[in-house]
Design a protein around this motif. Structure first.
Motif: not given
Length: 371
Positions: A187, A204, A366, A194-201
């Motif tokens: 994280e 999950t 992802i 700046q890849e928080q969305e990829r991390y969130d994927q």
């Protein structure tokens, strides 16, 4: 150092930070002094992590070098180009990527920094080519005998350090700052890129994977294994005791019991010593999980390690050898992609799992931004 100085590629704006007294404002500036297009819209941002403290970025790093392969795997999972260099490239076991469609890494294109030593001069040269060192500066001080001045001189180029040694909990120089789990470290790196969305994927997907593992791992009667690094020519093994570091995440997730934990055998990190076949026979683990320096195919693994153990006059007496319970396990470094693949493979060997516990195509999507 003054509060503001101009460097060839970046600006180091103000002093602070835990290690070298420097908080680096990092980013990629093209040769003509203009910002790269894909980072123009990013405002300066700060990411904090021990032991490096606060690191401020004026733009998203475009080029990077990494220390250990766990951080390299994290960056690749975040859709980045592989790092230009690693401490030891052979410890990034790229063979695990073969299970993920449309994700591949050519190790021949990654430089290896550690030959006989890690020198300040090679880092100063590399700082002219990369925007970020994803590595723990305490590692350089603890294992390569760097001084605070060495760290400071490298950071003064404008290329900061950002890392935390997460693979072992036995380093004497890693006792006064936080250990991170794999996904805590992942994280933090996502914030840097700046890849928080990829991390969130990925988070999950990982949660779903953990739920699948709960249906596989028995509540009792779990496999007991010894984790060893084989030195076949010397008839000896380096022993490793399973702990809470990221190095053993796949084993903890699979409920593996440590055959060495309640024996007289001590962890290699603590003693730097090995065990012979006779000592191993006294422990006589149900399973033997072998770490290897280089990635090996199953055929290579059998020829190089399993067959010599089967042919050894003491080795053939081991229960794990007699029952065919010798398996390849990860070396030391795993990030989110390698962890998924390695855990799946070992679940097949330990529990006879036939169904996929995660969707490789989802991982590919992802990594490649198809979500």
């Amino acid at each position: 150092m003054s509060d503001e100085r101009t460097w060839t590629r970046r600006n180091v704006l103000r002093t602070s930070g835990t290690i070298a007294g420097v908080s680096a404002l990092a980013g990629c500036i093209s040769g003509d002094g203009s910002d790269n297009d894909d980072s123009e819209d990013v405002d300066p941002y700060t990411v904090s992590m021990q032991p490096v403290g606060d690191v401020e970025f004026e733009s998203v790093p475009q080029t990077w070098a990494a220390g250990t392969a766990d951080w390299a795997d994290m960056g690749i999972a975040l859709g980045q180009e592989p790092p230009s260099d690693l401490y030891l490239t052979r410890r990034l076991h790229t063979g695990y990527y073969e299970d993920i469609p449309d994700v591949s890494v050519d190790p021949d294109e990654i430089g290896s920094l550690w030959d006989d030593e890690l020198t300040r001069e090679e880092f100063l040269n590399l700082a002219e080519e990369v925007d970020l060192f994803v590595m723990d500066p305490r590692f350089l001080k603890g294992r390569a005998d760097w001084s605070d001045d060495d760290i400071e001189q490298v950071e003064a180029t404008g290329t900061p350090f950002f890392g935390n040694s997460i693979t072992s909990r036995d380093y004497s120089w890693h006792q006064d700052y936080d250990y991170l789990t794999m996904y805590e470290a992942f994280e933090k790196l996502a914030e840097v890129f700046q890849e928080q969305e990829r991390y969130d994927q990925f988070e999950t997907l990982h949660d779903e994977f953990q739920s699948e593992l709960e249906t596989v791992v028995p509540s009792g009667d779990r496999p007991e294994a010894a984790v060893l690094y084989p030195q076949i020519e010397d008839d000896s093994f380096l022993p490793y005791v399973i702990d809470e570091s990221t190095s053993y995440k796949h084993l903890r997730d699979l409920g593996v019991e440590d055959a060495l934990a309640n024996s007289d055998v001590k962890d290699f990190h603590a003693t730097r010593g090995g065990v012979d076949y006779e000592t191993l026979l006294e422990v006589d683990p149900e399973y033997i999980l072998l770490r290897t320096e280089n990635y090996l195919t199953e055929e290579e693994f059998q020829q190089n390690f399993v067959e010599p153990m089967e042919n050894h006059n003491v080795g053939r007496e081991l229960t794990a050898v007699q029952n065919g319970n010798i398996s390849k396990t990860l070396p030391f470094y795993q990030g989110p992609i390698i962890n998924l693949v390695a855990t799946q493979r070992l679940a097949q060997q330990l529990y006879g799992v036939e169904d996929a516990l995660f969707d490789p195509q989802e991982v590919s999507d992802i990594v490649n931004g198809d979500f």
